[in-house]
Design a protein around this motif. Structure first.
Motif, PDB file in Angstrom:
ATOM      1  N   THR A 255      35.244  42.343  35.563  1.00  0.00           N
ATOM      2  CA  THR A 255      34.826  41.491  36.680  1.00  0.00           C
ATOM      3  C   THR A 255      33.465  41.964  37.185  1.00  0.00           C
ATOM      4  N   LEU A 256      32.865  41.145  38.005  1.00  0.00           N
ATOM      5  CA  LEU A 256      31.597  41.538  38.627  1.00  0.00           C
ATOM      6  C   LEU A 256      31.733  42.855  39.360  1.00  0.00           C
TER       7      LEU A 256
ATOM      8  N   ASN B 274      23.624  36.702  44.444  1.00  0.00           N
ATOM      9  CA  ASN B 274      24.317  37.745  45.215  1.00  0.00           C
ATOM     10  C   ASN B 274      24.602  38.968  44.363  1.00  0.00           C
ATOM     11  N   PHE B 275      25.003  38.699  43.122  1.00  0.00           N
ATOM     12  CA  PHE B 275      25.271  39.812  42.205  1.00  0.00           C
ATOM     13  C   PHE B 275      24.007  40.637  41.985  1.00  0.00           C
TER      14      PHE B 275
ATOM     15  N   LYS C  56      26.095  32.777  43.484  1.00  0.00           N
ATOM     16  CA  LYS C  56      26.912  33.907  43.038  1.00  0.00           C
ATOM     17  C   LYS C  56      26.078  34.885  42.201  1.00  0.00           C
ATOM     18  N   THR C  57      25.264  34.307  41.307  1.00  0.00           N
ATOM     19  CA  THR C  57      24.386  35.122  40.470  1.00  0.00           C
ATOM     20  C   THR C  57      23.398  35.905  41.330  1.00  0.00           C
TER      21      THR C  57
ATOM     22  N   ASP D 212      33.564  32.290  34.524  1.00  0.00           N
ATOM     23  CA  ASP D 212      33.985  32.068  35.906  1.00  0.00           C
ATOM     24  C   ASP D 212      33.722  33.320  36.731  1.00  0.00           C
TER      25      ASP D 212
ATOM     26  N   ASP E 135      22.440  30.353  40.400  1.00  0.00           N
ATOM     27  CA  ASP E 135      23.282  29.937  41.523  1.00  0.00           C
ATOM     28  C   ASP E 135      23.502  31.090  42.494  1.00  0.00           C
TER      29      ASP E 135
END
Lengths: 473, 473
Positions: free
Chosen positions: B71-72, B25-26, B22-23, B12, B20
Motif C-alpha cells: 500500500t501507499l 498527496n503521496f 491522491k498522487t 486503486d 490527481d
C-alpha cells in the motif's frame, strides 16, 4: 566558522549548508513547481512540447553562466523556464521513444535517491542501496530461470554499456590474458548479431578494440528475427578463415520492429561452437514478468548474460539498466574488471567485502539506479503486465500520393511524408512519434506503446493528427 | 479506458498515472520525509551512520520483492527505513570520500531532472538540457583557456568513463582504422601515467583492448607529482622497443595526496613526441574556478583533453563528470563513436542536427547530469572558491605504540590502527574518514576536506574522536 566561508559568498541568498527554514522553504517552492508541472503533464489539453529551434531557444531565455550569483527567486524562475521548454515525457500523447511515461512511485524514489546522494562503489557508503541491488539482481536472475538466482550482475548507465560489459566478459572468459596484454595477444575475434540488433553492439566492438568489421550481421526474416541457419553458416565460415567466434548477441525485442530472436535455436548453436550467448533484452526483457508473453524469451535461461532495462517497458525513470550474468566461472566479472584500488577496496575492512561491488564495474563512482526499481517493484504487481503489439510500424499514405503510379516517384515522395508530419507535429506540439527508414523501406512511423498513461483514445488522436497534418502532402 | 489497465492492478492504491490529488498527496508525503531527513542530516547531534553488518541489515528489515503489492503507507515506511540505514553524506562530519555534502540548489535541480525524466541523446527529446550542456561545456572550455571555448565534450557517468573516452579518442586520432579493424590493425600502443594516478587509466586500457601492461607507470616525487624526466626516459625506451606512445594522462589532484602533476613540463614532452596529453582533473580540475589556486593547473590549456568532475570539489550531487576535448581535428568525438542509428539520428529532421549529441557518446540513452551543475552555477560565485589542503594524510600513533623501538613491529602494529579506528568509528556512527596504505607506507588516514558544511570544530571533533577510539591500541 565554516572552513569554506568564502565558497558561497552568495550564501546570504542561498544558505544551502544546513536544513534551516529558508532552505526548506526554497525546496518546498521547487516541489510546488514540480507538482504543478506533473498535473500539467498529464493534462491532454496541454502541449507535449513547446517547440523552438535551437538558436531561437538559446535566445528566448537567458541561459548563460555569468559570474554574478542569482537570487533564490531567479533560481525559481530558471526552474520554471526549464520546464516550460522541456518535453512532457509523461504526457499521454508522447510516444517518441521506448522510454515514456512517468511513474509516481518511481519519481518519489528518484527524489529520495538524490537526497541520499551517495555512491554504489562500497557497502561502506551505500549499505542499503548495495543490499537492494543484491536482492533485486538475484530476483531478476530467478525470473530469468537461473538456478536459485545464482550468478552475478550490475546496474549500469544504460543498455549500451550493459551490452559492452557482456562483450568484455565474453572476451575475458575465453582469453583472460587480454586484460594485461591487450588484443594483440589474442587471435582475431568475431562477434555475431542480427542485422536488426541495436547499434551498441558495434559501438562496443569499436571501443573494446575488436573493431566493427568483426561484428558479423546475421540475416533477419521479414518479421525482424535472426535466422539461425544463417548464424551457423557465418560461424562456420569465420572459423574456416581462422577467426575465433567468441560472442553472439541475440535480441529480445528489437528496437524498430520489436522482434524476438529465436533464443533456443541460437543457444543450441552457441553451445555447439562454445560461444558466449548474450541476450540483449533492453527493450523486451521485461516480458519475463508477464505470464502470457514470457514464452517469447524461451531459451533465455540458457544464455550466459542478459541486458534488461527496467527503464523501458517497466517505466522506471531513466536510467535503470541491468546486466545479468550466469556465471559459470565464479567471480568472472570481478576478475575481469578489478584493479584493487587500495583507497576504496581495503581488504582489512571489518565487514563482508563481497558487498563492495565497485571493483567489478567499469565505472569508479556509480549512480544509485536501483532504488526506483526496487520501490516500484514493491508497489506493483509486475506479473500482470500484458502489453501487446508494443512496436507498430506503419506508413501514412496522404491522399495526393495514393494514386501515383510511378513506384520510384511514389517511394521518393513517401520517404518525405513522415519527416514532414513529424516536424509539423512538433511545431504544433500536440503529440510525438518516431520515424525512420529500414533497409530498402522508406521512412515509416515507428509507434511504440509503452506509455502507461496512454489510452485507446490517445492512439486514435495520434492517427487523426497524422491525417490532419499530412492531408496536403 | 487505459491500454495498460491491467498493468497496475494495484492502481486503486497507487494511481501513478495522472496528477490527481491522491498522487500529489503521496508525493508531498515523500517530500516531507525527505525534508525531515535533510534537517537531521545537518544536525551534528545525529549519527553519520546507523551501522549494521550486511547480514544483520538484510534481516533487520523486510527488503524482499514479493508478488504482493504494497500500500501507499507501506511504501512510505520503506522510504523511511531506507533513509534510516543510509549514510548521511550531507552530515558535517562525513569526510569519507571526495564527494561529500549536499547542496540544496543542486538537490532541487536533481529533483527537477527526475521529474523531467528525459534522455540526452537528441535535441528532440531534451531541447533545454542539450542547450544547457552546450552552454556549460563551452564555459568550461573557456575556463580551461581554450580559444573562444572552442572544442568538444560530453557529460559522462563518472570520471572513469571520462578518462576512458580520452584514451579512446587519442587512439582513434592516431589510428582511425582501429574503429573498423580493431587493435590487430595497429602497432603496439603504450600509455603513460604516474604511479599515483587513478586506477581508471588501467581499467580503461584493459577494456579498450590495450592491456594494463601497456600502461607504463611513471615515478612520482615524494609529494606525489609525476617526474617529467622519468616520463621522457620511459617514452624513449618504449619507442626503442618499437612501441607507439599514444597517450599521457597527467593528474590534477591525485586521489590520495591531492598532488598536481607539472603540466607544462609534461605538455612539452607530449608535444616533442607527438603524444595526446590528457589531464585527469576529476578531483583537482575545479581549482580552475579559483583565482588563487588555478596556477596549480598551469599548462592545462595545452592538453588535448581533460576530465573534470563537478560532483567532487564543486559539491554537485552525484553524478556529474565532464570530458572536455580541445579538438584539433573537427568532429573527432563524433567520428570516433558514431554509428548513425537511423531510428535516433535521422538526417532529415527539421532542426540543426549538430545539437543531436547522442552519436558521439559510448552510451545510447544518457542521463541528464547537466541541470544540477548549471543551476548551481547560476546560484553561486564559484570563482571565490578557495580550498586549502584538501587532502591531508596522517597517521595516528596510539600511546601504546609511541615508544615501541622495533621498527618492523611498530609498522606492523601501526598498519592495523587506522582500520580498527575506522571500524569503531562506523559502529559508533559519529564520523567517517578514509584510510589506506600507499607503496611502502602502512595504513594512514586520508582526510579529504570537501564537505561544505564542515567547520574547524568538525575537524577538531574528528581528531578527538580518533584519539578517543584509538587510545587503547
Amino acid at each position: 566558522m565554516t572552513l569554506h566561508s568564502s565558497v558561497y559568498s552568495s550564501s546570504d541568498l542561498l544558505p544551502a549548508l544546513d536544513g534551516d527554514l529558508k532552505t526548506l522553504n526554497f525546496l518546498q517552492e521547487v516541489v510546488d513547481i514540480l507538482l504543478a508541472y506533473i498535473v500539467e503533464s498529464f493534462d491532454r489539453s496541454t502541449k507535449v512540447i513547446d517547440f523552438h529551434y535551437p538558436n531561437e531557444l538559446l535566445q528566448r531565455n537567458n541561459w548563460e553562466l555569468s559570474d554574478e550569483p542569482e537570487t533564490l527567486d531567479d533560481i525559481l524562475i530558471s526552474c520554471r523556464a526549464t520546464l516550460k521548454y522541456a518535453i512532457k515525457t509523461a504526457h499521454p500523447r508522447y510516444f517518441n521513444q521506448l522510454s515514456t511515461g512517468l511513474d509516481m512511485v518511481g519519481l518519489a524514489a528518484d527524489w529520495l535517491t538524490s537526497t541520499a546522494n551517495t555512491n554504489m562503489f562500497t557497502y561502506e557508503v551505500a549499505p542499503v542501496f548495495v543490499l537492494l541491488e543484491y536482492v533485486t539482481l538475484k530476483k531478476m536472475r530467478e525470473i530469468i530461470g537461473w538456478e536459485n538466482g545464482r550468478g552475478d550482475g550490475i546496474f549500469s548507465p544504460g543498455g549500451a554499456i550493459s551490452n559492452m560489459y557482456a562483450m568484455l566478459l565474453a572476451r575475458y572468459k575465453m582469453f583472460p590474458e587480454v586484460k594485461e596484454k591487450g588484443m594483440s595477444s589474442v587471435p582475431k575475434l568475431v562477434a555475431f548479431t542480427s542485422e536488426h540488433s541495436h547499434f551498441s553492439i558495434k559501438k562496443g566492438a569499436a571501443a573494446l578494440g575488436i573493431g566493427t568489421e568483426s561484428v558479423i550481421c546475421i540475416k533477419a526474416d521479414e518479421r525482424g528475427k535472426m535466422i539461425p541457419s544463417d548464424l551457423e553458416r557465418r560461424i562456420v565460415e569465420a572459423k574456416q578463415k581462422g577467426y575465433v567466434p567468441f560472442f553472439v548477441s541475440a535480441t529480445a525485442g528489437t528496437t524498430v520492429y520489436g522482434a524476438f530472436d529465436p533464443l533456443i535455436a541460437i543457444s543450441d548453436i552457441c553451445k555447439k561452437y562454445g560461444i558466449w550467448m548474450h541476450v540483449d533484452g533492453a527493450w523486451g526483457g521485461s516480458l519475463l514478468m508477464s505470464r502470457k508473453h514470457r514464452w517469447k524469451l524461451n531459451g533465455v535461461e540458457r544464455a550466459n548474460s542478459m541486458t534488461w532495462n527496467p527503464h523501458k517497458m517497466m517505466a522506471v525513470p531513466l536510467q535503470c539498466s541491468a546486466l545479468l550474468v550466469r556465471e559459470e566461472v565464479s567471480g568472472l566479472m570481478q576478475s575481469c574488471n578489478q584493479m584493487h584500488a587500495c583507497y576504496l577496496f581495503q581488504q582489512d575492512k571489518h565487514y563482508d567485502l563481497s558487498y563492495d561491488t565497485g571493483d567489478k564495474a567499469l565505472q569508479c563512482g556509480r549512480h544509485v539506479d536501483i532504488f526506483k526499481l526496487w520501490l516500484m517493484w514493491r508497489a506493483k504487481v509486475w506479473r500482470v503486465f500484458t502489453p501487446q503489439h508494443t512496436n507498430v510500424c506503419f506508413w501514412y499514405l496522404p491522399p495526393g500520393l495514393r494514386y501515383v503510379e510511378d513506384k520510384v516517384e511514389k517511394m521518393k515522395r513517401l520517404h518525405k511524408v513522415a519527416p514532414t508530419i513529424k516536424a509539423r507535429m512538433m511545431e504544433y506540439g500536440t503529440t510525438m512519434v518516431s520515424y525512420q527508414p529500414q533497409g530498402d523501406k522508406v521512412n515509416f512511423f515507428r509507434m511504440v506503446i509503452s506509455n502507461p498513461a496512454a489510452t485507446f483514445e490517445d492512439i486514435d488522436f495520434l492517427i487523426e493528427e497524422i491525417e490532419r497534418l499530412g492531408q496536403d502532402l
